[in-house]
Structure formats: structure tokens, C-alpha cells
Design a protein around this motif. Structure first.
Motif, PDB file in Angstrom:
ATOM      1  N   LYS A 187      65.955  67.582  39.115  1.00 41.86           N
ATOM      2  CA  LYS A 187      66.418  68.971  39.155  1.00 41.86           C
ATOM      3  C   LYS A 187      65.350  69.906  39.712  1.00 41.86           C
ATOM      4  CE  LYS A 187      69.617  68.278  35.357  1.00 41.86           C
ATOM      5  NZ  LYS A 187      69.832  68.390  33.914  1.00 41.86           N
TER       6      LYS A 187
ATOM      7  N   ASN B  70      65.601  69.956  43.395  1.00 43.76           N
ATOM      8  CA  ASN B  70      66.713  70.797  43.848  1.00 43.76           C
ATOM      9  C   ASN B  70      66.324  72.272  43.826  1.00 43.76           C
ATOM     10  OD1 ASN B  70      68.248  68.489  44.112  1.00 43.76           O
ATOM     11  ND2 ASN B  70      69.185  68.678  42.093  1.00 43.76           N
ATOM     12  N   ALA B  71      65.693  72.691  42.732  1.00 41.32           N
ATOM     13  CA  ALA B  71      65.293  74.100  42.627  1.00 41.32           C
ATOM     14  C   ALA B  71      64.270  74.436  43.714  1.00 41.32           C
ATOM     15  CB  ALA B  71      64.719  74.381  41.242  1.00 41.32           C
TER      16      ALA B  71
ATOM     17  N   LEU C 141      63.894  73.002  46.646  1.00 45.38           N
ATOM     18  CA  LEU C 141      64.479  72.986  47.991  1.00 45.38           C
ATOM     19  C   LEU C 141      65.403  74.170  48.245  1.00 45.38           C
ATOM     20  CD1 LEU C 141      65.133  69.190  48.586  1.00 45.38           C
ATOM     21  CD2 LEU C 141      63.141  70.567  49.187  1.00 45.38           C
ATOM     22  N   LEU C 142      65.834  74.851  47.187  1.00 43.11           N
ATOM     23  CA  LEU C 142      66.599  76.090  47.385  1.00 43.11           C
ATOM     24  C   LEU C 142      65.801  77.087  48.219  1.00 43.11           C
ATOM     25  CD1 LEU C 142      68.363  76.888  43.976  1.00 43.11           C
ATOM     26  CD2 LEU C 142      69.460  76.425  46.167  1.00 43.11           C
TER      27      LEU C 142
ATOM     28  N   LEU D 256      62.793  58.219  49.220  1.00 43.78           N
ATOM     29  CA  LEU D 256      64.243  58.070  49.374  1.00 43.78           C
ATOM     30  C   LEU D 256      64.984  59.237  48.729  1.00 43.78           C
ATOM     31  CD1 LEU D 256      64.602  54.232  48.735  1.00 43.78           C
ATOM     32  CD2 LEU D 256      64.952  55.437  50.902  1.00 43.78           C
TER      33      LEU D 256
ATOM     34  N   ILE E 175      64.667  62.269  50.998  1.00 43.22           N
ATOM     35  CA  ILE E 175      65.513  62.132  52.189  1.00 43.22           C
ATOM     36  C   ILE E 175      66.974  62.365  51.827  1.00 43.22           C
ATOM     37  CG2 ILE E 175      66.414  60.391  53.787  1.00 43.22           C
ATOM     38  CD1 ILE E 175      63.523  59.453  54.092  1.00 43.22           C
ATOM     39  N   ARG E 176      67.394  61.810  50.715  1.00 44.10           N
ATOM     40  CA  ARG E 176      68.767  62.012  50.251  1.00 44.10           C
ATOM     41  C   ARG E 176      69.072  63.501  50.064  1.00 44.10           C
ATOM     42  NH1 ARG E 176      70.474  59.550  44.473  1.00 44.10           N
ATOM     43  NH2 ARG E 176      69.245  61.322  43.776  1.00 44.10           N
ATOM     44  N   ALA E 177      68.052  64.236  49.631  1.00 45.37           N
ATOM     45  CA  ALA E 177      68.237  65.674  49.407  1.00 45.37           C
ATOM     46  C   ALA E 177      68.313  66.453  50.715  1.00 45.37           C
ATOM     47  CB  ALA E 177      67.110  66.216  48.537  1.00 45.37           C
ATOM     48  N   GLY E 178      68.079  65.782  51.844  1.00 44.24           N
ATOM     49  CA  GLY E 178      68.325  66.423  53.131  1.00 44.24           C
ATOM     50  C   GLY E 178      67.095  66.882  53.889  1.00 44.24           C
TER      51      GLY E 178
ATOM     52  N   ASN F 206      67.780  54.787  57.884  1.00 47.72           N
ATOM     53  CA  ASN F 206      67.215  56.130  57.662  1.00 47.72           C
ATOM     54  C   ASN F 206      65.954  56.414  58.472  1.00 47.72           C
ATOM     55  OD1 ASN F 206      65.094  54.817  56.435  1.00 47.72           O
ATOM     56  ND2 ASN F 206      65.632  55.396  54.347  1.00 47.72           N
TER      57      ASN F 206
ATOM     58  N   ARG G 261      64.663  59.846  59.836  1.00 42.92           N
ATOM     59  CA  ARG G 261      64.304  60.964  58.955  1.00 42.92           C
ATOM     60  C   ARG G 261      62.811  60.986  58.626  1.00 42.92           C
ATOM     61  NH1 ARG G 261      68.254  64.496  59.227  1.00 42.92           N
ATOM     62  NH2 ARG G 261      67.506  65.435  57.300  1.00 42.92           N
TER      63      ARG G 261
ATOM     64  N   CYS H 130      63.273  67.248  63.726  1.00 47.89           N
ATOM     65  CA  CYS H 130      63.004  67.936  62.457  1.00 47.89           C
ATOM     66  C   CYS H 130      62.722  69.410  62.696  1.00 47.89           C
ATOM     67  CB  CYS H 130      61.820  67.272  61.761  1.00 47.89           C
ATOM     68  SG  CYS H 130      61.080  68.254  60.440  1.00 47.89           S
TER      69      CYS H 130
END
Lengths: 393, 393
Positions: B200, B203-204, B206-207, B223, B226-229, B254, B257, B304
Motif C-alpha cells: 500500500k 501505491n501511495a 506512486l500517486l 516485479l 513493474i506491475r504497478a506500472g 517484461n 520495462r 520510459c
């Protein structure tokens, strides 16, 4: 942003959470067992989140919505609304529509009409500006779009880019009017149309800043175009069926350079075969790994068009999501647009009203056709055109 | 444009043509036997061209110049010019430099100094704006860059984006000043720095619109990021050596990336091991296919950062080209920048003058250190910090 941050940290519930399923991670190309949270219509991320609404995936797969990279909606022979009602339940949440057929007849008014209609439905509707109206000097549909006409359109934020540049001889030879159109869209996406244009002619054509092409018919042509730096759209329309031939060009090294496009699909094919979901299934049936085919329909297209908010289940991207059963049968059970359920088990959940009467009406201007119109003068030799099944060249 | 078109059509000679060799096609991931033409400092394309100057590759390989995605040139402990003189002959034609060390001491004046120096040499010199000066409240290097100070820098075209956002606790917790900095660069690239930030908290973090990270130390962390973009930079510096661990995360699905970054490399490592060329060689030695490693050093980085004119030998891209012997030994024989030979057999062909005297001088302000400064008061317990070899966390 403070609210989103609190949701990301898991301190307040997200708007929507998908649990107990697998998620297709387009970046690593794998399925992962994970919970995904959505807030404000966007992906918040992976993690053990709670939501105001929670969806039990019951082992099903969450996948990004499909993207049709190049389509003439007019070829579906129905209104934009009926088209949306057909394709959104099949998983298509984004279309790049080139309205050159309607523009051939109705010019800018036709483009405006398509835009107005397209905006009514729950999808990402990107409208291209037709570059070649009429398509050739032999056509007399009614409208002519000159570079002067296109100028104000090139500056509009609600139009995406320049539609397929079909006048490749004009680009290659340096025709002034053709190049004025290309220059107008210098900062925008410029789509290509270069059937069997290869070698030095391809280089000259691509100097026009072309970003993709959907006219390749062989693996060799596809590989050459990819090498030249553009994205390659694999087209499987109603007449032009290039998927099986082009799949031969896809390798583990270059799969990220391919997208899917339908170009022209007739209503019976949309109903019986499907839309982008059909292209994925067909590719898989031909031996393409589902993880590859799914990416052609999602992240590859988003990357080609430079759209960082589409094509992936990853933070900040639009929650355009499909619930599918498995990667092979690919049945789409639910479709979410910006985190809102818009189709379920093949049925759309949004209203579709016909366009206002009188709009685009009374445009067919042709005298009655009689048998003798098809007679040929006796005694002459005539060239005939042969059709190649599955091809339009 | 008419001239370029004539050159593309092969009607007039190109400026420069490479013949009789192989070309590394980054999009298909293969070597092709082809002739490549350059005009106006840009790639004109593949084809049987003639040139005003022709280079006989004699079977060698033409490859795009290498990109260091994140480097603090200050850590080389030499001037920008000496750094350029070391790395350009090794094949590095593009650097994304974050001048946060000099900014810690000299603030905006230090950034301007690096920019002025960087522009003197034949490479693509992208300078990031340091986001965290000082790096932590415990440091007193001399300068403080507030969001007010950064505001005019965020609007400048000669600066590329926001340098590594090291204050991840501030991003995650929603610290106002940290978020003001992120918002200033909303339309620009914002680089990350998130050691062991996952779940989490990731996520916060990367906002904040972060586009890449170079702090991952394990395959699992890589990984997840990368999954988070975001894009993942594989770092192999002098102290932080993460390449072998992170390569375990690279798959056929992948690989596109991943990028390479050196972050901090000391002069003896640059001289003895090398720069990005060393990272490629090291990756290949660890089992990474050379075609994959080369793409991490070229097109992946260009993609990128959204730079469509770098990282590939494809139409319209800058003719930043290397002549190498083979994909395994990777010896760089010639380096071309915008189609001009700038290094040959390890020697730079451009002048390097030291910066003007007095610039950035007299910045070390420290009293003499005596033995008793290291004495600890007797009778107390003290925490100690242990070093992990090859890591900086």
C-alpha cells in the motif's frame, strides 16, 4: 489528493474492490492472485484493500478493457450508439474512430456529428481527423477537406490526431497540400495507411511523422515496418483478413509493437464473430499466447498512442475493466468503465437513443439504376478487377 | 523537407551511409544485414543508399548509443567534461543527470553550472531538477531548495524533469511541501527513489506521478514495481550493485520495462570496469541475452522518458550510433553523435577544457579534524551502522 492518499494507505475504504480472483498484469505478462482497489474511477493499486463496493471475482480474471486502434464505425452500417451497444458488452472500452466515410459525404459536419454521438456512451472515444477526403480524385461523395479546412480541427483537444494518411504517393513525392496537412498535426498522432509501401518509399512516407500502419499483408512487410520504428496494427475486418498472415511476424522479441484494429467490420460479423474479443480469440486459436494477444488489445495500443491512463490495471490508469472467465474462452461477463458497471453478460446497461431526426438525413443523391447502366459498348476490350478473398488490395 | 524526401527516395546522396555490416534493430530485437543512411544528423532509414561519406563496417555491428537513465555525475569526482571524456568513448551518448550533490552545496547556482558544462559536449545531456535538497533534515550542506525555488525551474525547457523523489515518507503521508514540488512537475517526468517501498505504501508513493525507480534490491520488489506500472532501473554503481539480483526478475514477457542506471560510479570503476557498456557486459555474463541487455541500454530508456528521437536506428531518430565488434565482447570502436564521429577506439575526439576558475570554488567549509573528534564518551551504549557489501540500504 489527501483523500486518495488515505485510500491508498488503506485508512479509508476504496470506492470499489475486486477480490478473490486473478488479475492480468500487462507489464509482467502474467496472471497474479491479487485484490485490486479503485478510487475516483482510477486504479488505486494492488493490495489487501476494503471497498464501499466489493466484487467477488470467484476465481475469474480481471483484465483491462480492449482497444480498437483503428475503426470506421460507418462500416458497421449502424449508428454510433448501436455500435457501442454491440461492442462494449464484448469488452471494447476504447475506440480510435476515423470518420472518413461520413466526412466523404458530409465534411466537417459529419465529423462533428460522430463526435457528438460518440461522447454519449461509456467508452473512451478518440476521434481522428480524416486526412484524405475525398479518398481519391475519382470520388465525388460531396465533401472536400483541404488543409485550410483541417487547420482549426488540428488545434482541438476533443479530436485526437490525423486519420490514416492514405495519400502515400503524395507524401512520398512531397505534394505540398498533403504535407501541409501532415505539418498541421506535427504535435499529434498521425496514423498511416501504406499498403505494400516498403524500402526507400517507406522511408520517404514515414518522414511524414507516421506512427502506425494497418495495411501490412505479409510477415515480411510487418517486420520491415516495425524495424522502421512504427507500430503495426493487425487488422481483421470483414473484407480484409490479415491476422493469420501477420501473426507469423510476432516474436517474443517484438510482441509489444503490435496492436489490433478492425478497420471495417460489418454488422453480421460484429454480431456473429465479435469485435476485438474475436481478434484475440482468433490469434490464440492460431497459436499466439493469450498473454501476448491480450496485450495487443490493451497496453500495446495505449503505449502506441502515448496514453498513460489506459491499457493496464496499474495505479492512476482508468478503471476500464473486464471480468472474464479464462484466457482461452475469453467470455466477457462484466464491463466496467471508469469503475462503473456498464455491461453484464452480453447486455449493455446504458441507454442508446437514435440521433435526432434530420441530422445527416437526405444525403443519398442518386438516380434510379437501370439494367442498361451495366451494359458495355460492344466490340471493345475492358480491364476487369479480380477480388482476392480476405484482402482489399 | 523536400531535400530530405529526395534523399529518402535515393535521388540525392545521404550525408552518411554505413555499409557492409549488421544493424541492431531494437524493435524486432535482431541483427539485420543492411545499409543505413543518415541525413541532417538523423536516421533516414534502411536501404541501398549512397552517401557523401560512406563508412565500411567490415562486418561490424551498428548499434544505438547507450543511455544512463540516472546518474549523479558528482560521484565520478571529476568535472562534467572529464566525465564526458571517459564515458562517451565507452558508448554513452545520453545521460539523465541529477545534480543533487552539487545542489546540496550550491543550490540553483550549482544546477546552472552543471547545465552549462553539460551542454558543451557531444551527448544528449538531460538535467533533472533535484527534488530533495537537502536530502534529509540532518544535513547542512548549505543550500535549501523549496517549492518556491523550484517553481521557475519547473517551467524551463532546458531542464528535463523532477529528480529522484527521495522523500518517500513525505509523499506517502501527504506532506504539503513535498506535494507542491510534485505538482509543479505534473507535466514532466518525475523520477522515483523508493527503497523497499512496497504494498500500500508503494501505491501511495506512486500517486505522486512517479515514472521509474532505481532502488529495488530484489527480484520480488522489482516485479511488484513493474506491475504497478513504473519502469525499473537496474542499478550497478560503485557501492550499490543490484544487477545480479534484479536480473532474476527479467523475463521474455517484461524485458521492455527495464533500464540501466549507474547512480553513483567512482572514477576508478569508470576507468577499470566502464560505464553503461559494463552493465551490458555484466548482464550478458550473468545469462541475459545480449539483445535484451542492449535494449535496456537504448530503446527501453527512450520509451520510459517518452523520447521518440532516441534509442533506435529508425527513421527520424538522432544518429547517435556505435560501431561495435560483436554482441558479446561489445568493444566500442566508433561513436557518432548526430551523425558526427566523436570518439574512436577509446579516445574522445572533442575538446575538454576545465570550467572557468572561481566557478564553484571555495565551497568546502570545515575545520581541521582531530583525533579526539572521534572519541566517544565513556560508559554509554552506542548504536552502530553495519555496511552490507554491494548495497547502500
Amino acid at each position: 489528493m489527501k483523500e486518495l492518499l488515505a485510500a491508498a494507505r488503506g485508512e479509508v475504504p476504496a470506492d470499489l474492490v475486486f477480490k478473490n480472483g486473478k488479475v492480468f498484469d500487462v507489464f509482467n505478462g502474467t496472471l497474479v492472485e491479487a485484490t485490486v482497489a479503485v478510487a475516483g474511477g482510477r486504479i488505486l493499486g494492488y493490495g489487501d484493500y476494503e471497498g464501499k463496493t466489493e466484487v467477488d471475482l470467484a476465481g475469474r480474471i480481471l483484465c483491462p478493457g480492449f482497444i480498437d486502434s483503428h475503426v470506421h464505425i460507418e462500416s458497421s452500417m449502424v449508428t454510433v450508439g448501436e455500435f457501442a451497444r454491440m461492442v462494449i458488452p464484448l469488452g471494447t472500452t476504447t475506440v480510435f474512430a476515423d470518420p472518413h466515410e461520413i466526412a466523404n459525404v458530409a465534411g466537417v459536419e459529419g465529423i462533428e456529428f460522430m463526435l457528438e454521438e460518440g461522447k454519449k456512451f461509456p467508452w473512451n472515444f478518440f476521434l481522428m481527423v480524416p486526412s484524405c477526403v475525398p479518398a481519391s480524385p475519382f470520388e465525388a461523395g460531396g465533401a472536400v477537406l483541404t488543409s485550410e479546412t483541417l487547420k482549426p480541427l488540428a488545434e482541438r483537444e476533443d479530436l485526437f490526431g490525423l486519420g490514416e494518411m492514405m495519400n502515400y504517393p503524395g507524401v512520398i513525392s512531397g505534394d505540398d497540400e498533403t504535407w501541409r496537412k501532415l505539418e498541421l498535426f506535427r504535435e499529434r498522432f498521425r496514423d498511416g495507411h501504406a499498403p505494400q509501401v516498403v524500402g526507400k518509399e517507406l522511408n520517404a512516407y514515414l518522414l511524414g511523422g507516421i506512427g502506425a500502419d494497418h495495411e501490412a499483408v505479409s510477415a515480411g512487410e510487418a517486420l520491415e515496418k516495425i524495424r522502421a520504428g512504427i507500430y503495426l496494427m493487425i487488422r481483421e475486418g470483414s473484407a480484409a483478413r490479415n491476422l493469420n498472415d501477420l501473426l507469423k511476424a510476432v516474436t517474443a522479441q517484438n510482441f509489444h509493437r503490435f496492436l489490433f484494429a478492425t478497420d471495417d467490420r460489418h454488422p453480421e460479423d460484429l454480431l456473429e464473430e465479435g469485435h476485438i474479443n474475436f481478434l484475440i480469440k482468433r490469434a490464440v486459436a492460431a497459436g499466439c499466447p493469450p498473454e501476448t494477444a491480450l496485450r495487443m488489445a490493451t497496453i500495446n495500443a495505449a503505449t502506441c498512442f502515448g496514453l498513460r491512463d489506459l491499457g493496464a490495471i496499474a495505479l492512476g490508469r482508468r478503471a476500464d475493466l473486464l471480468v472474464i472467465d479464462d484466457l482461452n474462452s475469453l467470455t466477457v461477463h462484466e464491463v466496467y468503465k471508469d469503475g462503473v458497471l456498464v455491461a453484464e453478460d452480453g447486455e449493455s446497461l446504458f441507454p442508446v437513443c437514435p440521433p435526432a431526426k434530420g441530422k445527416m438525413g437526405d444525403t443519398v443523391k442518386i438516380k434510379a439504376v437501370k439494367e442498361e447502366d451495366f451494359h458495355l459498348p460492344a466490340g471493345n476490350l475492358f480491364r476487369i478487377i479480380r477480388l482476392l478473398p480476405g484482402q482489399i488490395v
